[in-house]
Design a protein around this motif. Structure first.
Motif, PDB file in Angstrom:
ATOM      1  N   PRO A  91      -0.025  10.863  11.978  1.00  7.79           N
ATOM      2  CA  PRO A  91       1.070   9.895  12.100  1.00  7.79           C
ATOM      3  C   PRO A  91       1.597   9.484  10.729  1.00  7.79           C
ATOM      4  O   PRO A  91       0.957   9.694   9.714  1.00  7.79           O
ATOM      5  N   LEU A  92       2.775   8.883  10.740  1.00  9.57           N
ATOM      6  CA  LEU A  92       3.370   8.392   9.508  1.00  9.57           C
ATOM      7  C   LEU A  92       2.679   7.110   9.062  1.00  9.57           C
ATOM      8  O   LEU A  92       2.364   6.247   9.868  1.00  9.57           O
ATOM      9  N   HIS A  93       2.483   6.988   7.745  1.00 10.88           N
ATOM     10  CA  HIS A  93       1.988   5.766   7.134  1.00 10.88           C
ATOM     11  C   HIS A  93       3.073   5.266   6.200  1.00 10.88           C
ATOM     12  O   HIS A  93       3.512   6.001   5.316  1.00 10.88           O
ATOM     13  N   PHE A  94       3.493   4.025   6.396  1.00 14.29           N
ATOM     14  CA  PHE A  94       4.646   3.485   5.692  1.00 14.29           C
ATOM     15  C   PHE A  94       4.249   2.702   4.446  1.00 14.29           C
ATOM     16  O   PHE A  94       3.183   2.064   4.400  1.00 14.29           O
ATOM     17  N   GLY A  95       5.161   2.722   3.456  1.00 16.08           N
ATOM     18  CA  GLY A  95       5.054   1.830   2.318  1.00 16.08           C
ATOM     19  C   GLY A  95       5.698   0.494   2.632  1.00 16.08           C
ATOM     20  O   GLY A  95       6.246   0.289   3.723  1.00 16.08           O
ATOM     21  N   ASN A  96       5.644  -0.435   1.675  1.00 14.29           N
ATOM     22  CA  ASN A  96       6.200  -1.776   1.879  1.00 14.29           C
ATOM     23  C   ASN A  96       7.717  -1.821   1.770  1.00 14.29           C
ATOM     24  O   ASN A  96       8.323  -2.834   2.079  1.00 14.29           O
TER      25      ASN A  96
END
Lengths: 116, 114
Positions: free
Chosen positions: A104-109
Motif C-alpha cells: 500500500p501507499l505510505h504518505f508524507g506530511n
C-alpha cells in the motif's frame, strides 16, 4: 525507520510563478506517487513514478510535471501557478506499484501550497 | 467515470460509542480498496481489502469488503477521542492512462467527544 519526507512544509507563491516540491520515499521503496488534496476533499492522483519512469498521469494540465531520480526521490513542478492550485500536495511511496498486493501507499506530511 | 462515495460526511459521537463508516464505489478495473486515517496531514494506512467477505481487524478497528454490492464498511468500537480524524476510503484501479492509481472518496470527518 524514516517515513516519507517532503519539503518544504509550507509555501506561499504568487499567481504566475512556478514551484518545485520535493519528496524522499521510504528507504527501499521504488515507487513515488503525487496527490493533490484541496481543502475538504479527498486526495486526487497527479502522477506515479516507478523505477524512475512515469507509470501514470492523472487528469491535470501540462503545467504539472514531475521526475524521479536514481535514488528514487522525486520532484513535482508546477508552472504558471493559479489560485486554484492552492492545496496540500502529498507524496506517497510504496515498494511496488501503488496498492498491489501487500504494497500500500505510505504518505508524507505534505507541502501546503498557498497561491495568492 | 470512476467514483468513490463515502457516508456520512461527518459524524459526532461520544467516547465508548461504536461507529460504522461507509464507502461505496463504481469503478472499472477494480484491484483493491484501502482505508486511511488523516488527522492533520499525512493519511496513515489502516487496511487494504482485496477479497469479499474477509474481515480485517486491528485492535478496535475492523473492515470488510463486499465486491458484489460494491461497498466497504469501517467499524470502530469503543471509540476514543484519539479516533477523531478524517477517514478516507480509496479504491485502487488500473487506468489505461494513469496506470495503477488510487481514487479517493471525499472522506468522513469523525469527532469523538469525551
Amino acid at each position: 525507520d524514516a517515513g516519507v519526507t517532503q519539503s518544504p512544509t509550507h509555501l506561499i507563491k504568487t499567481r504566475g510563478q512556478h514551484v518545485t516540491l520535493r519528496c524522499s520515499p521510504i528507504s527501499g521503496h521504488k515507487s513515488v506517487s503525487w496527490y493533490q488534496q484541496v481543502l475538504g476533499q479527498g486526495p486526487q492522483f497527479i502522477f506515479q513514478y516507478y523505477e524512475k519512469e512515469e507509470r501514470g498521469r492523472g487528469n491535470f494540465p501540462d503545467r504539472f510535471s514531475a521526475r524521479q531520480f536514481p535514488n528514487y526521490s522525486s520532484e513535482l513542478n508546477v508552472n504558471a501557478l493559479l489560485l486554484g492550485d492552492s492545496a496540500l500536495y502529498l507524496c506517497a511511496s510504496s515498494f511496488g506499484a501503488a496498492g498491489v498486493y501487500n504494497s500500500p501507499l505510505h504518505f508524507g506530511n505534505g507541502t501546503r501550497l498557498t497561491v495568492t | 467515470e470512476d467514483k468513490v462515495v463515502q457516508s456520512p460526511l461527518s459524524l459526532v459521537v461520544h467516547e465508548g460509542d461504536t461507529v460504522t463508516l461507509n464507502c461505496s464505489y463504481e469503478v472499472t478495473n477494480f484491484r483493491s480498496l484501502l482505508w486511511y486515517k488523516q488527522e492533520k496531514k499525512a493519511p496513515t494506512f489502516l487496511f487494504m481489502l482485496t477479497s469479499s467477505g474477509i474481515e480485517k481487524k486491528s485492535g478496535r478497528l475492523s473492515s470488510i469488503l463486499d465486491k458484489k454490492e460494491l461497498f466497504s464498511i469501517l467499524n470502530i468500537t469503543a471509540t476514543q477521542t484519539g479516533d477523531s480524524a478524517i477517514y478516507l476510503c480509496a479504491v485502487e484501479l488500473f487506468d489505461n492512462n494513469a496506470g495503477n492509481m488510487l481514487t479517493f472518496g471525499g472522506g468522513t470527518r469523525l469527532m469523538v467527544k469525551p
